[in-house]
Design a protein around this motif. Structure first.
Motif, short mmCIF file in Angstrom:
data_model
loop_
_atom_site.label_atom_id
_atom_site.label_comp_id
_atom_site.label_asym_id
_atom_site.label_seq_id
_atom_site.Cartn_x
_atom_site.Cartn_y
_atom_site.Cartn_z
N ARG A 19 -69.78 93.72 -62.35
CA ARG A 19 -70.11 94.56 -63.51
C ARG A 19 -68.96 94.65 -64.51
NH1 ARG A 19 -73.20 99.49 -60.36
NH2 ARG A 19 -71.53 99.17 -58.84
N LYS A 20 -68.09 93.67 -64.50
CA LYS A 20 -66.96 93.67 -65.42
C LYS A 20 -67.43 93.74 -66.86
CE LYS A 20 -62.89 90.98 -66.73
NZ LYS A 20 -62.08 89.75 -66.49
N GLY A 21 -66.80 94.63 -67.64
CA GLY A 21 -67.15 94.81 -69.04
C GLY A 21 -68.17 95.90 -69.28
N MET A 22 -68.77 96.41 -68.22
CA MET A 22 -69.79 97.45 -68.35
C MET A 22 -69.14 98.80 -68.62
SD MET A 22 -72.51 98.55 -65.41
CE MET A 22 -73.49 100.05 -65.54
N SER A 23 -69.64 99.53 -69.62
CA SER A 23 -69.13 100.86 -69.94
C SER A 23 -70.01 101.92 -69.28
CB SER A 23 -69.08 101.09 -71.45
OG SER A 23 -68.12 100.26 -72.05
N ILE A 24 -69.37 102.90 -68.65
CA ILE A 24 -70.11 103.95 -67.95
C ILE A 24 -69.50 105.29 -68.27
CG2 ILE A 24 -70.89 102.52 -66.00
CD1 ILE A 24 -68.50 103.47 -64.46
N VAL A 25 -70.28 106.34 -68.08
CA VAL A 25 -69.80 107.71 -68.25
C VAL A 25 -69.51 108.28 -66.87
CG1 VAL A 25 -70.33 110.02 -69.10
CG2 VAL A 25 -71.15 108.00 -70.36
N ALA A 26 -68.31 108.83 -66.69
CA ALA A 26 -67.89 109.37 -65.40
C ALA A 26 -67.26 110.73 -65.60
CB ALA A 26 -66.91 108.42 -64.72
N THR A 27 -67.05 111.42 -64.50
CA THR A 27 -66.44 112.76 -64.54
C THR A 27 -65.29 112.85 -63.55
OG1 THR A 27 -68.01 113.59 -62.89
CG2 THR A 27 -68.58 113.88 -65.23
N GLN A 28 -64.36 113.72 -63.89
CA GLN A 28 -63.26 114.07 -63.00
C GLN A 28 -63.27 115.58 -62.80
OE1 GLN A 28 -59.32 113.98 -64.64
NE2 GLN A 28 -58.33 113.59 -62.66
N ALA A 29 -63.46 116.01 -61.56
CA ALA A 29 -63.48 117.44 -61.25
C ALA A 29 -62.17 117.83 -60.59
CB ALA A 29 -64.65 117.76 -60.33
N ILE A 30 -61.49 118.82 -61.17
CA ILE A 30 -60.21 119.30 -60.63
C ILE A 30 -60.39 120.76 -60.22
CG2 ILE A 30 -57.76 119.65 -61.10
CD1 ILE A 30 -57.95 117.54 -63.27
N GLU A 31 -60.35 121.01 -58.93
CA GLU A 31 -60.48 122.37 -58.43
C GLU A 31 -59.19 123.14 -58.67
OE1 GLU A 31 -63.27 123.46 -57.36
OE2 GLU A 31 -64.34 121.55 -57.21
N SER A 32 -59.27 124.46 -58.59
CA SER A 32 -58.12 125.30 -58.89
C SER A 32 -56.94 125.01 -57.98
CB SER A 32 -58.52 126.78 -58.78
OG SER A 32 -59.06 127.05 -57.50
N TYR A 33 -57.22 124.72 -56.70
CA TYR A 33 -56.11 124.47 -55.78
C TYR A 33 -55.48 123.09 -56.00
CZ TYR A 33 -59.49 121.68 -53.14
OH TYR A 33 -60.42 120.74 -52.77
N GLU A 34 -56.13 122.22 -56.80
CA GLU A 34 -55.60 120.90 -57.10
C GLU A 34 -54.92 120.83 -58.47
OE1 GLU A 34 -59.15 118.60 -56.89
OE2 GLU A 34 -58.76 117.96 -54.84
N SER A 35 -54.97 121.91 -59.21
CA SER A 35 -54.52 121.87 -60.60
C SER A 35 -53.05 121.52 -60.74
CB SER A 35 -54.81 123.21 -61.30
OG SER A 35 -54.13 124.26 -60.62
N MET A 36 -52.26 121.80 -59.71
CA MET A 36 -50.83 121.51 -59.79
C MET A 36 -50.50 120.10 -59.32
SD MET A 36 -49.45 124.18 -61.08
CE MET A 36 -47.73 123.92 -60.72
N THR A 37 -51.45 119.42 -58.67
CA THR A 37 -51.15 118.12 -58.08
C THR A 37 -51.91 116.97 -58.72
OG1 THR A 37 -52.85 118.48 -56.40
CG2 THR A 37 -50.62 119.18 -55.85
N THR A 38 -53.01 117.26 -59.43
CA THR A 38 -53.82 116.20 -60.00
C THR A 38 -53.72 116.20 -61.51
OG1 THR A 38 -55.39 116.40 -58.17
CG2 THR A 38 -56.14 115.21 -60.12
N ARG A 39 -53.41 115.04 -62.10
CA ARG A 39 -53.31 114.92 -63.55
C ARG A 39 -54.66 114.54 -64.12
NH1 ARG A 39 -52.37 111.03 -67.48
NH2 ARG A 39 -52.38 109.33 -65.95
N GLU A 40 -55.00 115.15 -65.24
CA GLU A 40 -56.25 114.79 -65.92
C GLU A 40 -56.16 113.38 -66.47
OE1 GLU A 40 -57.47 117.58 -68.85
OE2 GLU A 40 -57.10 119.33 -67.59
N VAL A 41 -57.29 112.70 -66.43
CA VAL A 41 -57.31 111.32 -66.92
C VAL A 41 -57.07 111.31 -68.43
CG1 VAL A 41 -58.83 110.44 -65.12
CG2 VAL A 41 -59.82 111.41 -67.19
N GLN A 42 -56.46 110.24 -68.89
CA GLN A 42 -56.20 110.06 -70.31
C GLN A 42 -56.65 108.67 -70.73
OE1 GLN A 42 -52.03 110.79 -70.96
NE2 GLN A 42 -52.10 112.86 -70.06
#
Length: 404
Positions: free
Chosen positions: A87-110
């Motif tokens: 599926r190379k080249g295919m554009s898709i819509v995805a989500t990233q869920a960051i729970e409160s206990y992960e907020s200090m360890t997980t960086r939001e995607v950019q």
């Protein structure tokens, strides 16, 4: 000239034989070790490599935590383009869920981030959804690994190439033979010693060839490893270890294997595998130094070589012991810091099994390394002053009809 040619042919034969044997050991060992391994992967997720091309929205809401504080849950919706696979080249819509206990360890995607996406079917019959899995870190690791290999090749040349080959066989022996043998429920004590002997013999033969130097180093290293193993078994009973040093070790008890995994045997294997590198380093350093002394001294005697080996070993002892202790502390530094922070009593801290096992690894590994010094010195002095060496040093007549 004839003698050099014969010796070169012998070195090539030994090298190729070692490579072939190592490949057979990995293949046969893997087949045996994988015999009872159960596929425990219960996930049907499809994993794709992708690159974030656009951030669509960011939604946050507050959550009351158990300690009364307010936490923030965040959901980031983004567009990503699949970069590999069918599926190379295919554009898709995805989500990233960051729970409160992960907020200090997980960086939001950019935008521009390279990530792993999971395709999940939450409700059967509905279209699958794409969610953020992990950041794609392996390309950076591959670059660092390439720099490491290039540095070894530039500095070590052909021996550097042999070092890379031996390193590859070492990793395969651990991950393709030893770890599957644990998951199959085989005897961990036997397999850890078998893999350690293989790593020692293979490394020395590939890098240094079949020589008295390699033989002395191998015997000294194996002797030191066996001493470390024996000390571990003795201290196991005296320290009343259970093998439960972390949450991860507890999960091993619940694995479905033909024979239950012994957590005490895991400690034994960790000490043996962890110490073999330093012990091998000590043994080959002493063996190589005494080999140079034998070749350059006018009348090298057994006593001279033995005393020299012990003197060299004493100079190495302090730094190598620090190497083992600091390596074990560094590998679990975060846990050690937490234990120190939440323990007011040093007596209680140094009686916790996790700390005891770390200290045991350091001390037993250092003792095995320490006893390797006189053992390698004794073996080297015996081999280097034996009759075989005397015959080798005696001049050999060259006949006119010999092929040069």
């Amino acid at each position: 000239m004839l003698r050099l040619t014969v010796r070169k042919r012998k070195d090539v034969f030994v090298y190729l034989s070692t490579v072939v044997f190592s490949i057979l050991f990995i293949l046969v060992g893997n087949r045996i070790a994988m015999r009872h391994v159960v596929d425990r992967s219960d996930s049907d997720d499809v994993i794709e490599q992708a690159k974030v091309t656009k951030i669509v929205e960011r939604v946050s809401d507050d959550e009351m935590l158990s300690d009364g504080e307010i936490g923030e849950n965040t959901v980031v919706t983004f567009v990503a383009e699949i970069t590999k696979g069918e599926r190379k080249g295919m554009s898709i819509v995805a989500t990233q869920a960051i729970e409160s206990y992960e907020s200090m360890t997980t960086r939001e995607v950019q935008q521009g981030d390279r990530i792993l996406l999971y395709e999940r079917t939450i409700v059967e019959g509905e279209d699958p959804t794409w969610v953020f899995g992990e950041y794609l870190r392996t390309p950076t690791l591959y670059k660092l690994l390439a720099i490491f290999f290039v540095a070894i090749l530039l500095f070590g040349r052909f021996k550097g190439f042999n070092t890379i080959v031996s390193l590859a066989f070492t990793c395969l022996a651990v991950f393709a033979v030893f770890i599957p043998s644990i998951l199959s429920g085989y005897n961990i004590y036997f397999w850890s010693i078998l893999v350690s002997v293989f790593i020692t013999a293979m490394t020395l033969l590939l890098i240094y060839g079949a020589s008295q130097k390699s033989l002395a180093a191998a015997l000294g290293c194996i002797g030191g490893v066996l001493v470390a193993g024996a000390l571990t078994l003795i201290m196991d009973r005296g320290l009343m270890l259970t093998g439960i040093t972390s949450e991860d070790s507890v999960f091993l008890l619940y694995l479905d294997t033909p024979n239950p995994i012994s957590l005490k045997a895991i400690i034994f294997a960790a000490i043996i595998i962890g110490a073999i590198g330093a012990i091998m380093d000590v043994s080959i350093s002493i063996s190589s130094a005494l080999s140079e002394l034998r070749d350059n001294a006018q009348n090298p005697t057994f006593g001279l070589l033995l005393r020299s080996g012990l003197s060299i070993g004493r100079d190495m002892m302090g730094t190598m012991a620090n190497t083992l202790i600091l390596a074990y502390i560094g590998s679990s530094l975060s846990t050690v810091v937490l234990l120190v922070a939440y323990n007011s009593s040093l007596l209680e801290l140094f009686n916790r099994e996790m700390i005891v096992v770390e200290i045991l690894q350091s001390l037993v590994g250092s003792l095995g390394m320490l006893l390797t010094i006189p053992l390698t010195s004794l073996i080297s002095a015996s081999l280097y002053t034996g009759r075989w060496w005397a015959r080798r040093r005696s001049p050999q007549p060259v006949h006119e009809d010999e092929e040069i």
